[in-house]
Design a protein around this motif. Structure first.
Motif, PDB file in Angstrom:
ATOM      1  N   SER A  26       1.210  44.907  20.844  1.00  0.00           N
ATOM      2  CA  SER A  26       1.257  43.532  20.319  1.00  0.00           C
ATOM      3  C   SER A  26       2.353  42.722  21.002  1.00  0.00           C
ATOM      4  CB  SER A  26       1.446  43.541  18.802  1.00  0.00           C
ATOM      5  OG  SER A  26       2.705  44.079  18.453  1.00  0.00           O
ATOM      6  N   ASN A  27       3.475  43.350  21.320  1.00  0.00           N
ATOM      7  CA  ASN A  27       4.539  42.657  22.046  1.00  0.00           C
ATOM      8  C   ASN A  27       4.034  42.201  23.414  1.00  0.00           C
ATOM      9  OD1 ASN A  27       7.395  41.858  22.463  1.00  0.00           O
ATOM     10  ND2 ASN A  27       7.318  43.458  24.018  1.00  0.00           N
ATOM     11  N   THR A  28       3.326  43.064  24.095  1.00  0.00           N
ATOM     12  CA  THR A  28       2.783  42.718  25.413  1.00  0.00           C
ATOM     13  C   THR A  28       1.772  41.583  25.300  1.00  0.00           C
ATOM     14  OG1 THR A  28       3.130  44.964  26.202  1.00  0.00           O
ATOM     15  CG2 THR A  28       1.556  43.624  27.425  1.00  0.00           C
ATOM     16  N   TRP A  31       3.404  38.187  24.720  1.00  0.00           N
ATOM     17  CA  TRP A  31       4.062  37.605  25.893  1.00  0.00           C
ATOM     18  C   TRP A  31       3.081  37.137  26.945  1.00  0.00           C
ATOM     19  CZ3 TRP A  31       8.760  35.809  26.646  1.00  0.00           C
ATOM     20  CH2 TRP A  31       9.761  36.199  25.751  1.00  0.00           C
ATOM     21  N   VAL A  40       5.988  33.273  20.451  1.00  0.00           N
ATOM     22  CA  VAL A  40       7.256  33.881  20.840  1.00  0.00           C
ATOM     23  C   VAL A  40       8.323  32.811  20.997  1.00  0.00           C
ATOM     24  CG1 VAL A  40       8.451  35.107  22.690  1.00  0.00           C
ATOM     25  CG2 VAL A  40       6.242  35.909  21.924  1.00  0.00           C
ATOM     26  N   TRP A  63       9.602  39.361  28.407  1.00  0.00           N
ATOM     27  CA  TRP A  63       8.843  40.524  27.962  1.00  0.00           C
ATOM     28  C   TRP A  63       9.670  41.792  28.134  1.00  0.00           C
ATOM     29  CZ3 TRP A  63       6.875  44.538  31.141  1.00  0.00           C
ATOM     30  CH2 TRP A  63       6.088  45.470  30.463  1.00  0.00           C
ATOM     31  N   SER A  66      12.466  41.942  25.435  1.00  0.00           N
ATOM     32  CA  SER A  66      11.924  42.240  24.105  1.00  0.00           C
ATOM     33  C   SER A  66      11.346  43.651  24.034  1.00  0.00           C
ATOM     34  CB  SER A  66      10.875  41.204  23.700  1.00  0.00           C
ATOM     35  OG  SER A  66       9.725  41.305  24.511  1.00  0.00           O
ATOM     36  N   THR A  67      10.753  44.126  25.128  1.00  0.00           N
ATOM     37  CA  THR A  67      10.201  45.476  25.139  1.00  0.00           C
ATOM     38  C   THR A  67      11.306  46.519  25.070  1.00  0.00           C
ATOM     39  OG1 THR A  67       8.252  44.748  26.364  1.00  0.00           O
ATOM     40  CG2 THR A  67       8.752  47.097  26.415  1.00  0.00           C
ATOM     41  N   LEU A  70      12.498  46.516  21.583  1.00  0.00           N
ATOM     42  CA  LEU A  70      11.491  47.102  20.697  1.00  0.00           C
ATOM     43  C   LEU A  70      11.398  48.616  20.860  1.00  0.00           C
ATOM     44  CD1 LEU A  70       9.475  46.175  18.574  1.00  0.00           C
ATOM     45  CD2 LEU A  70       7.774  45.981  20.379  1.00  0.00           C
ATOM     46  N   THR A 122      16.896  36.792  25.507  1.00  0.00           N
ATOM     47  CA  THR A 122      15.551  36.235  25.659  1.00  0.00           C
ATOM     48  C   THR A 122      15.612  34.732  25.863  1.00  0.00           C
ATOM     49  OG1 THR A 122      14.657  38.003  24.276  1.00  0.00           O
ATOM     50  CG2 THR A 122      13.273  36.076  24.598  1.00  0.00           C
TER      51      THR A 122
END
Length: 176
Positions: A26-28, A31, A40, A63, A66-67, A70, A122
């Motif tokens: 979901s993060n990917t 972004w 975002v 990305w 945040s990755t 995460l 970020t």
């Protein structure tokens, strides 16, 4: 009728692993999909899509930040899956339960402490390529970060108590 929780614990172990993978996916998607990018950027209160030049470099760096952040939580959730797996085996005083619980707890603490830094980085990478005067530095502290740290610290203490209980249980097994 007695509720059998071992099936639930086994299911939770698998669900935790799936949730960890879905967090990264979901993060990917957030972004790299246009509608997700707006979400975002909106998450950071000082930023709007109109004030940004979302270049591939900015998106990639955002990305990446945040990755990496995460991944802390993903590692913790994976440890929690180990706790559920061991609990499903009904080995409540297994030494690995306390170790895995402690790992999850520390990941909560680290995630909560590093969240303001991740948000700052970020915002910096998203506005890095903006023209002079349109670059932003934004530091934000959220109550959720504080709660994660407090809950994580509490769980660290509970894991220590569980380790002590496992030692006592092992001593009692050796006596009998």
């Amino acid at each position: 009728m007695k509720f059998n929780t071992s099936h639930l614990k086994h299911w939770l172990a698998q669900a935790a692993k799936v949730i960890a993978a879905l967090l990264l996916l979901s993060n990917t998607l957030l972004w790299w999909l246009p509608d997700g990018q707006a979400l975002v950027v909106k998450h950071f209160a000082t930023l709007t899509t109109e004030t940004l030049q979302l270049t591939p470099f900015a998106l990639g760096m955002g990305w990446g930040v945040s990755t990496l952040h995460l991944l802390i939580m993903v590692f913790g959730i994976w440890a929690m899956a180990g706790v559920f797996r061991l609990l499903a085996q009904r080995d409540y005083f297994h030494p690995d339960i306390a170790t895995e619980l402690q790992c999850f707890a520390w990941m909560l603490v680290v995630f909560g402490v590093t969240s303001p830094l991740a948000r700052l980085l970020t915002v910096l990478v998203l506005t890095l390529e903006n023209p002079e005067g349109h670059q932003v530095i934004a530091v934000s502290f959220e109550m959720n970060d504080v709660l994660l740290v407090l809950i994580g610290a509490l769980m660290v203490m509970l894991a220590h108590a569980l380790q002590a209980a496992a030692v006592i249980a092992d001593d009692n097994r050796q006596i009998v």
